[in-house]
Each structure stands twice: as structure tokens, then as C-alpha cells.
Motif scaffolding. Structure first.
Motif, PDB file in Angstrom:
ATOM      1  N   SER B  44      50.702  46.956  47.645  1.00 52.74           N
ATOM      2  CA  SER B  44      49.344  47.515  47.659  1.00 52.74           C
ATOM      3  C   SER B  44      49.383  49.022  47.836  1.00 52.74           C
ATOM      4  O   SER B  44      48.569  49.742  47.247  1.00 52.74           O
ATOM      5  CB  SER B  44      48.518  46.887  48.784  1.00 52.74           C
ATOM      6  OG  SER B  44      48.290  45.526  48.511  1.00 52.74           O
ATOM      7  N   THR B  45      50.346  49.506  48.626  1.00 51.30           N
ATOM      8  CA  THR B  45      50.483  50.952  48.817  1.00 51.30           C
ATOM      9  C   THR B  45      50.780  51.637  47.485  1.00 51.30           C
ATOM     10  O   THR B  45      50.150  52.644  47.145  1.00 51.30           O
ATOM     11  CB  THR B  45      51.613  51.242  49.828  1.00 51.30           C
ATOM     12  OG1 THR B  45      51.268  50.643  51.081  1.00 51.30           O
ATOM     13  CG2 THR B  45      51.809  52.736  50.014  1.00 51.30           C
ATOM     14  N   GLN B  83      42.441  44.158  46.082  1.00 51.63           N
ATOM     15  CA  GLN B  83      42.761  42.800  46.499  1.00 51.63           C
ATOM     16  C   GLN B  83      41.484  42.008  46.793  1.00 51.63           C
ATOM     17  O   GLN B  83      40.508  42.574  47.282  1.00 51.63           O
ATOM     18  CB  GLN B  83      43.614  42.874  47.760  1.00 51.63           C
ATOM     19  CG  GLN B  83      44.612  41.751  47.852  1.00 51.63           C
ATOM     20  CD  GLN B  83      45.723  42.093  48.826  1.00 51.63           C
ATOM     21  OE1 GLN B  83      45.824  43.205  49.306  1.00 51.63           O
ATOM     22  NE2 GLN B  83      46.555  41.122  49.110  1.00 51.63           N
ATOM     23  N   ASP B  84      41.481  40.719  46.475  1.00 51.33           N
ATOM     24  CA  ASP B  84      40.333  39.833  46.676  1.00 51.33           C
ATOM     25  C   ASP B  84      39.118  40.248  45.842  1.00 51.33           C
ATOM     26  O   ASP B  84      37.992  39.877  46.165  1.00 51.33           O
ATOM     27  CB  ASP B  84      39.936  39.758  48.165  1.00 51.33           C
ATOM     28  CG  ASP B  84      41.102  39.311  49.032  1.00 51.33           C
ATOM     29  OD1 ASP B  84      41.885  38.482  48.531  1.00 51.33           O
ATOM     30  OD2 ASP B  84      41.245  39.813  50.149  1.00 51.33           O
ATOM     31  N   THR B  85      39.349  41.009  44.770  1.00 53.03           N
ATOM     32  CA  THR B  85      38.302  41.380  43.805  1.00 53.03           C
ATOM     33  C   THR B  85      36.934  41.619  44.459  1.00 53.03           C
ATOM     34  O   THR B  85      36.007  40.852  44.259  1.00 53.03           O
ATOM     35  CB  THR B  85      38.148  40.297  42.713  1.00 53.03           C
ATOM     36  OG1 THR B  85      37.882  39.048  43.350  1.00 53.03           O
ATOM     37  CG2 THR B  85      39.396  40.196  41.873  1.00 53.03           C
ATOM     38  N   ALA B 136      35.707  37.135  40.744  1.00 52.49           N
ATOM     39  CA  ALA B 136      36.887  37.774  40.148  1.00 52.49           C
ATOM     40  C   ALA B 136      36.590  38.154  38.699  1.00 52.49           C
ATOM     41  O   ALA B 136      36.966  39.235  38.234  1.00 52.49           O
ATOM     42  CB  ALA B 136      38.078  36.822  40.216  1.00 52.49           C
ATOM     43  N   GLN B 137      35.889  37.272  37.987  1.00 52.83           N
ATOM     44  CA  GLN B 137      35.552  37.542  36.590  1.00 52.83           C
ATOM     45  C   GLN B 137      34.575  38.717  36.477  1.00 52.83           C
ATOM     46  O   GLN B 137      34.645  39.499  35.533  1.00 52.83           O
ATOM     47  CB  GLN B 137      34.952  36.300  35.927  1.00 52.83           C
ATOM     48  CG  GLN B 137      35.976  35.194  35.655  1.00 52.83           C
ATOM     49  CD  GLN B 137      36.842  35.475  34.446  1.00 52.83           C
ATOM     50  OE1 GLN B 137      36.930  36.610  33.981  1.00 52.83           O
ATOM     51  NE2 GLN B 137      37.507  34.443  33.944  1.00 52.83           N
ATOM     52  N   PRO B 156      45.057  39.803  41.759  1.00 54.39           N
ATOM     53  CA  PRO B 156      43.716  39.405  41.318  1.00 54.39           C
ATOM     54  C   PRO B 156      43.455  37.910  41.422  1.00 54.39           C
ATOM     55  O   PRO B 156      42.309  37.503  41.568  1.00 54.39           O
ATOM     56  CB  PRO B 156      43.685  39.857  39.857  1.00 54.39           C
ATOM     57  CG  PRO B 156      45.121  39.900  39.432  1.00 54.39           C
ATOM     58  CD  PRO B 156      45.882  40.301  40.656  1.00 54.39           C
ATOM     59  N   VAL B 157      44.495  37.095  41.346  1.00 55.96           N
ATOM     60  CA  VAL B 157      44.252  35.652  41.270  1.00 55.96           C
ATOM     61  C   VAL B 157      44.717  34.899  42.508  1.00 55.96           C
ATOM     62  O   VAL B 157      44.677  33.677  42.547  1.00 55.96           O
ATOM     63  CB  VAL B 157      44.940  35.039  40.018  1.00 55.96           C
ATOM     64  CG1 VAL B 157      44.327  35.598  38.750  1.00 55.96           C
ATOM     65  CG2 VAL B 157      46.435  35.262  40.033  1.00 55.96           C
ATOM     66  N   ALA B 158      45.138  35.632  43.539  1.00 63.23           N
ATOM     67  CA  ALA B 158      45.734  34.984  44.713  1.00 63.23           C
ATOM     68  C   ALA B 158      44.800  33.948  45.342  1.00 63.23           C
ATOM     69  O   ALA B 158      45.245  32.902  45.801  1.00 63.23           O
ATOM     70  CB  ALA B 158      46.130  36.035  45.740  1.00 63.23           C
TER      71      ALA B 158
END
Lengths: 130, 298
Positions: B44-45, B83-85, B136-137, B156-158
Motif C-alpha cells: 500500500s505504501t 483499499q476496500d474501494t 467496488a464496481q 480491489p477484490v479482497a
């Protein structure tokens, strides 16, 4: 038109699987000269696969002279692989069946037979390369 | 081809801890890059540095030919889905599109509205009431309609179920084919990466372990098994990634640009997952002793 599938346990990369599936379809006569392959975008969308991967597969098929890309129109089959070797399949299969019977008589189980075949096949393939 | 992402000696320190260090990357444009590594490795960094949400402590980073978030023009070139859209839960789907339209000079309203219609989303619906997959979409729609040169997606899909995950990836791949978009996405799912990416970066313990074209990477790694032997006796050019021994047998995972001819080894090919896991499980000191970034080029 051909529909692709990806098998995550095949041991082949996605691009190799696409090439193999087209070659397979050509060999079995499922794809014939003049047939159009699905567009890169359609395959990418349908299979959630990288368009570069599809392009790479199509380029390899093109390089092998099996398909030709017509810009703006699509990718078309130019040659089939369903050839004269089909006639030889019967006798070869008989030989293989005889060999399998022999292997079983010698006490090999399925796993040993498969291991022996695979390693012999790989050795032979390796010699061809070297 | 020009680089979409270039880093030299890039590092980021939070107080005493280096989250990323000695990062050298040169990612060509037009690729879909998979960034993999354990939690806390610095993924992420790196993505936040690339999007300009963070500034480097050391080294330089260049994205689409410019410094991240350096100005309006640069901001328009890069899309970032965190993260987590995340979306604004109190705003409707239509509000999100209006927002995107006002903030992005290259905004493609037709693409945005068409996607929302095809997804079957009600424009009046508040984002907070959407399912995880729909949210997310929506985030992906904003990222695509912005029409960036590079779209960065952090896991994106976690949080999505397998069906929503597949639909998300289908739409992302369609966008890549349609808009000639470069993508960098982080993921824990090697099977997704194998399908959707053509370039891999493995990040472990704040360092880039390996980076390169996925087919090339897979082709130049092999598993060698044979009688017990000291890995130091291998010919130059064969780099040991992992080694394990029993009293009689040695198993090595090596990277090499040439074929292995030593007949005492049984050489077997590896899958992408094997290669990724090898770099993730390799002892940390092995990493520090060698060059930090190993770029595989051909």
C-alpha cells in the motif's frame, strides 16, 4: 466459434492454454479455414483474462501460420491441423494398448505406468531440444 | 516503450520504521502489473507513493513521465482506487458521477453512465446501501471514466465474493482492452494475478524481491532435486532462491537465464504460485545480502 477455458491446475500459463486450445480445435476439425476467432476484447471480458495474454497467444498462432489478423475485421483461421496423421492413430493406439498390457503383467500399477510414460516422454523431448 | 512507473532508490519511513526501501522499478506502459507480498510488506505504501498520496523519504518516483500528483495534468493521468474501494456512503450513485465529472478534466460521461446502466445500479441509490460488489464496481466506474493512463488499485477484490470478484475483473480487463490502460493492482490471490496480470512485482519485508514479465519470470525459475549437495557449488548464473535438504536429498529453487545441464539434477518447471511463494518464504537475511531489486530482463 471457439470458446476458451482456463484451468488453473493445468501447469500451463494462460497464454499457452489459449494457444493449445486453438491448436486442439484445429486438429479435431472444430475450427476450419476462414473461421473467425473471438476478438481480444471479448475473450478478455468473458474470461477475465489480460488482453495482452490473448494478443500474445494470437501472435504466436499467427507466427505459426495458423491464423491471420485482418486489422479492424478480426483474426481468421488460415490453416487447419486436421491432417493425415489421423489414419496412424489406430495402429499407434493398438501398440500402446499392447505395451500397457505388458506393463500391467510386469506388476506396474497406474501410477507407476504414468510416471514411467511421463519421464520417458520428457527425456525424449529433452533429447530433441539438446 | 516508455515507462509508466519508474522508481530509483525509493524509500518511505514512518518514524523509525522503513515501510519501503531501496526500491528500483522500471515498469513499461501498457502492462497490467500484479503487486504481491505478505501483509505489511509495503504494497500500500508503494501504491500511495505512486498516486502521490505519500511523498518519498528517499529516492525518486516517476509515474507516466511526471512526479506523482505534481499538478492538474499529472493528477488527470493517474486513477487510484484505495483499499476496500471507498465511496461516499451518503451520496447517491448519480452524485458520484457528477462529482467525477466536475473533478476530472478527461471525464468520459458516456462510459460512466453506460457502465452504471449495464451494472443495473439505480442512480438514485445511496452508495452506503450498495453491496460490497456494487460499491467496488462503482469505484471502478469512477476509475475507468476518469480515463487515466494508469489505474492503481489497492486490493480491489479482497473483500468480494468469488462471483463479484470475477465480474469486477472481467470489467477491468475489458477496460484495459478498450482504453489501452496501464494497471497496477495489489492482490493476495495469485490465481487472479496469473489470469489478469502480465507483469509481476514481489514485495517482501519492505523490499522488491523480483520484478518482471510474468511469462519470463516463470520460464527462468526451476526446481532442482538431486543428491545432497552444497548450493554454493552451483555454476555462476544459477541463483538459489530457496534451498532445503534432507540427509540425502537437496531441493533447490533457482533462477537462471540458461538451461540446467547437470545430469545429477531432476529439473522441473514451476508455476507462478511456486515462484511467488519461494520469494515470500526465503529467509530475510538472504534478501539483505543480495542486490535489493532483481530485474529480469530479456
Amino acid at each position: 466459434m471457439i470458446e476458451f477455458h482456463l484451468n488453473s491446475r493445468s501447469g500451463l500459463s494462460p497464454y499457452q492454454q489459449l494457444v493449445q486450445q486453438v491448436r486442439h480445435a484445429l486438429r479435431l476439425g472444430l475450427l476450419e479455414e476462414g473461421d473467425r476467432l473471438p476478438t481480444v476484447k471479448d475473450v478478455a471480458k468473458q474470461m477475465a483474462v489480460n488482453p495482452n495474454t490473448v494478443l500474445k497467444a494470437y501472435r504466436e498462432l499467427e507466427h505459426d501460420g495458423l491464423v491471420a489478423a485482418r486489422p479492424g475485421v478480426g483474426t481468421f483461421v488460415t490453416r487447419t491441423l486436421a491432417d493425415g496423421t489421423l489414419a496412424a492413430h489406430g495402429p499407434l493406439r493398438k501398440d500402446l494398448q499392447r505395451w500397457l498390457t505388458k506393463a500391467r503383467l510386469a506388476g506396474l500399477d497406474d501410477e507407476s505406468i504414468e510416471a514411467l510414460f511421463t519421464s520417458t516422454f520428457r527425456d525424449a523431448a529433452g533429447e530433441d531440444v539438446a | 516503450m516508455s515507462a509508466v512507473l519508474r522508481a530509483q532508490g525509493l524509500g518511505k519511513r514512518y518514524k523509525q520504521r522503513w515501510a519501503l526501501q531501496n526500491c528500483d522499478l522500471d515498469v513499461p506502459a501498457g502492462r497490467v502489473v500484479g503487486l504481491v507480498g505478505p501483509n505489511g510488506a509495503g504494497k500500500s505504501t508503494l501504491l500511495k507513493l505512486a498516486s502521490g498520496m505519500l511523498t518519498p523519504t528517499a529516492g525518486t518516483i516517476e509515474v507516466c513521465g511526471g512526479r506523482p500528483a505534481a499538478g492538474v495534468e499529472q493528477l488527470a493521468k493517474v486513477g487510484f482506487v484505495a483499499q476496500d474501494t471507498p465511496t461516499y456512503s451518503g451520496l447517491s450513485v448519480a452524485d458520484h458521477l457528477d462529482f467525477g465529472k466536475r473533478l476530472n478534466p478527461n471525464w468520459d460521461d458516456a462510459v460512466a453512465r453506460d457502465r452504471i446502466r449495464r451494472l443495473g445500479l439505480d442512480p438514485e441509490q445511496r452508495a452506503g446501501r450498495l453491496s460490497g460488489g456494487q460499491r467496488a464496481q462503482l469505484a471502478l466506474t469512477l476509475g475507468i471514466a476518469k480515463r487515466p493512463e494508469l489505474l492503481i488499485l489497492d486490493e480491489p477484490v479482497a473483500a468480494l465474493d468469488p462471483l463479484a470478484r470475477r465480474e469486477f475483473m472481467q470489467d477491468l480487463m475489458e477496460a484495459v482492452a478498450e482504453h489501452e490502460l496501464s494497471v497496477v493492482l495489489s492482490s493476495h490471490l495469485v490465481s487472479d494475478v496469473e489470469r489478469t496480470c502480465d507483469y509481476l512485482i514481489v514485495l517482501v519485508d519492505s523490499r522488491v524481491q523480483v520484478a518482471g514479465d510474468i511469462d519470463d519470470l516463470v520460464a527462468c525459475h526451476h526446481r532442482l532435486t538431486g543428491p545432497r549437495r552444497d548450493p554454493d557449488t552451483l555454476p555462476a548464473g544459477q541463483h538459489v532462491i530457496t534451498a532445503s535438504h534432507t540427509d540425502r536429498q537437496t531441493t533447490l529453487l533457482v533462477r537462471t537465464g540458461t538451461a540446467v545441464h547437470d545430469p545429477s539434477w531432476t529439473v522441473s518447471p514451476l508455476g507462478l504460485e511456486d515462484v511467488v511463494l519461494a520469494y515470500m518464504t526465503r529467509p530475510a537475511d538472504a534478501v539483505r545480502d543480495t542486490r535489493p531489486a532483481l530485474e529480469v530482463l530479456r
